[in-house]
Design a protein around this motif. Structure first.
Motif, mmCIF file in Angstrom:
data_model
loop_
_atom_site.group_PDB
_atom_site.id
_atom_site.type_symbol
_atom_site.label_atom_id
_atom_site.label_comp_id
_atom_site.label_asym_id
_atom_site.label_seq_id
_atom_site.Cartn_x
_atom_site.Cartn_y
_atom_site.Cartn_z
ATOM 1 N N LEU A 11 3.779 -18.551 -1.365
ATOM 2 C CA LEU A 11 4.758 -17.489 -1.130
ATOM 3 C C LEU A 11 3.976 -16.282 -0.661
ATOM 4 C CD1 LEU A 11 7.429 -15.928 -1.322
ATOM 5 C CD2 LEU A 11 6.937 -15.598 -3.760
ATOM 6 N N MET A 12 4.361 -15.714 0.490
ATOM 7 C CA MET A 12 3.641 -14.553 1.002
ATOM 8 C C MET A 12 4.603 -13.589 1.678
ATOM 9 S SD MET A 12 1.481 -16.275 4.094
ATOM 10 C CE MET A 12 2.220 -16.643 5.663
ATOM 11 N N VAL A 13 4.216 -12.314 1.715
ATOM 12 C CA VAL A 13 5.027 -11.271 2.330
ATOM 13 C C VAL A 13 4.143 -10.401 3.217
ATOM 14 C CG1 VAL A 13 6.742 -11.200 0.488
ATOM 15 C CG2 VAL A 13 4.778 -9.674 0.389
ATOM 16 N N SER A 14 4.777 -9.782 4.232
ATOM 17 C CA SER A 14 4.042 -8.927 5.160
ATOM 18 C C SER A 14 4.948 -7.810 5.647
ATOM 19 C CB SER A 14 3.562 -9.745 6.362
ATOM 20 O OG SER A 14 2.986 -8.908 7.343
ATOM 21 N N ARG A 15 4.353 -6.677 5.882
ATOM 22 C CA ARG A 15 5.094 -5.552 6.461
ATOM 23 C C ARG A 15 5.037 -5.578 7.991
ATOM 24 N NH1 ARG A 15 9.305 -2.308 5.548
ATOM 25 N NH2 ARG A 15 8.953 -0.219 6.284
ATOM 26 N N VAL A 33 1.384 -9.630 10.560
ATOM 27 C CA VAL A 33 0.000 -10.040 10.802
ATOM 28 C C VAL A 33 -0.804 -10.050 9.498
ATOM 29 C CG1 VAL A 33 -2.149 -9.482 12.023
ATOM 30 C CG2 VAL A 33 0.056 -9.161 13.163
ATOM 31 N N HIS A 34 -0.672 -9.005 8.691
ATOM 32 C CA HIS A 34 -1.400 -8.874 7.418
ATOM 33 C C HIS A 34 -0.467 -9.291 6.279
ATOM 34 C CE1 HIS A 34 -3.334 -6.173 10.293
ATOM 35 N NE2 HIS A 34 -4.438 -6.562 9.697
ATOM 36 N N TRP A 35 -0.925 -10.260 5.472
ATOM 37 C CA TRP A 35 -0.063 -10.892 4.475
ATOM 38 C C TRP A 35 -0.650 -10.791 3.074
ATOM 39 C CZ3 TRP A 35 4.611 -13.182 5.613
ATOM 40 C CH2 TRP A 35 4.916 -13.257 6.974
ATOM 41 N N ASP A 36 0.205 -10.548 2.089
ATOM 42 C CA ASP A 36 -0.145 -10.682 0.683
ATOM 43 C C ASP A 36 0.370 -12.041 0.225
ATOM 44 O OD1 ASP A 36 -1.332 -8.191 0.378
ATOM 45 O OD2 ASP A 36 0.558 -7.215 -0.136
ATOM 46 N N VAL A 37 -0.543 -12.906 -0.199
ATOM 47 C CA VAL A 37 -0.173 -14.224 -0.711
ATOM 48 C C VAL A 37 0.024 -14.079 -2.215
ATOM 49 C CG1 VAL A 37 -0.824 -16.651 -0.888
ATOM 50 C CG2 VAL A 37 -1.497 -15.318 1.123
ATOM 51 N N LEU A 38 1.263 -14.258 -2.674
ATOM 52 C CA LEU A 38 1.638 -13.945 -4.047
ATOM 53 C C LEU A 38 1.549 -15.123 -4.996
ATOM 54 C CD1 LEU A 38 4.816 -11.898 -3.126
ATOM 55 C CD2 LEU A 38 2.538 -11.026 -3.592
#
Length: 150
Positions: free
Chosen positions: A131-135, A138-143
């Motif tokens: 599960l990941m999110v990005s603003r 291109v740059h992602w936080d993998v949660l």
């Protein structure tokens, strides 16, 4: 051969309109470009452009996701690979080789949400879904990381 645009008036009967992305639009790769997985094109209502998330091969067994955007589905900006900030505990973590992006754009706040599937090299028995999110896409936080298989 590429990404095709489909249209339907009723949601059941579809017709192919045109190819919107071809091999010539993607990054030069040592192992070649492949459109054989769940590649996605999303409308980013927040930024008013289309963004792709495509399988990218550096070499055999080393996969990632590349992204690019377009305002008109004709001219695409140069693609870039995704950057990941892994937020969960890193013990027992394998090398990320994301194969399918499964990404969509939230319609109201400019965030992208993804459930990319991956594997360790060519070892398909070690599948993962994160599960990941990005603003910015291109740059992602993998949660979160979920292991499938052995």
């Amino acid at each position: 051969k590429g990404i095709h645009l489909l249209s339907s008036e009723d949601g059941f009967n579809w017709k192919m309109d045109k190819i919107i992305l071809t091999l010539s639009n993607s990054v030069s790769q040592g192992y070649g470009t492949h459109f054989d997985s769940l590649n996605t094109v999303v409308w980013d209502a927040y930024r008013k452009y289309y963004r792709t998330f495509l399988r990218f091969n550096y070499q055999r067994g080393i996969r990632d996701i590349q992204t690019q955007f377009s305002y008109n589905l004709k001219k695409w900006e140069d693609p870039s690979t995704l950057y990941y900030n892994i937020l969960y505990e890193k013990k027992d973590m394998m090398l990320r080789c994301y194969y399918m992006s499964n990404i969509w754009a939230h319609p109201n706040n400019g965030y992208f949400i993804g459930f990319p599937s991956g594997q360790s090299g060519d070892y398909r028995e070690q599948q993962t879904i994160d599960l990941m999110v990005s603003r910015d896409g291109v740059h992602w936080d993998v949660l979160e990381q979920t292991w499938l298989g052995e």
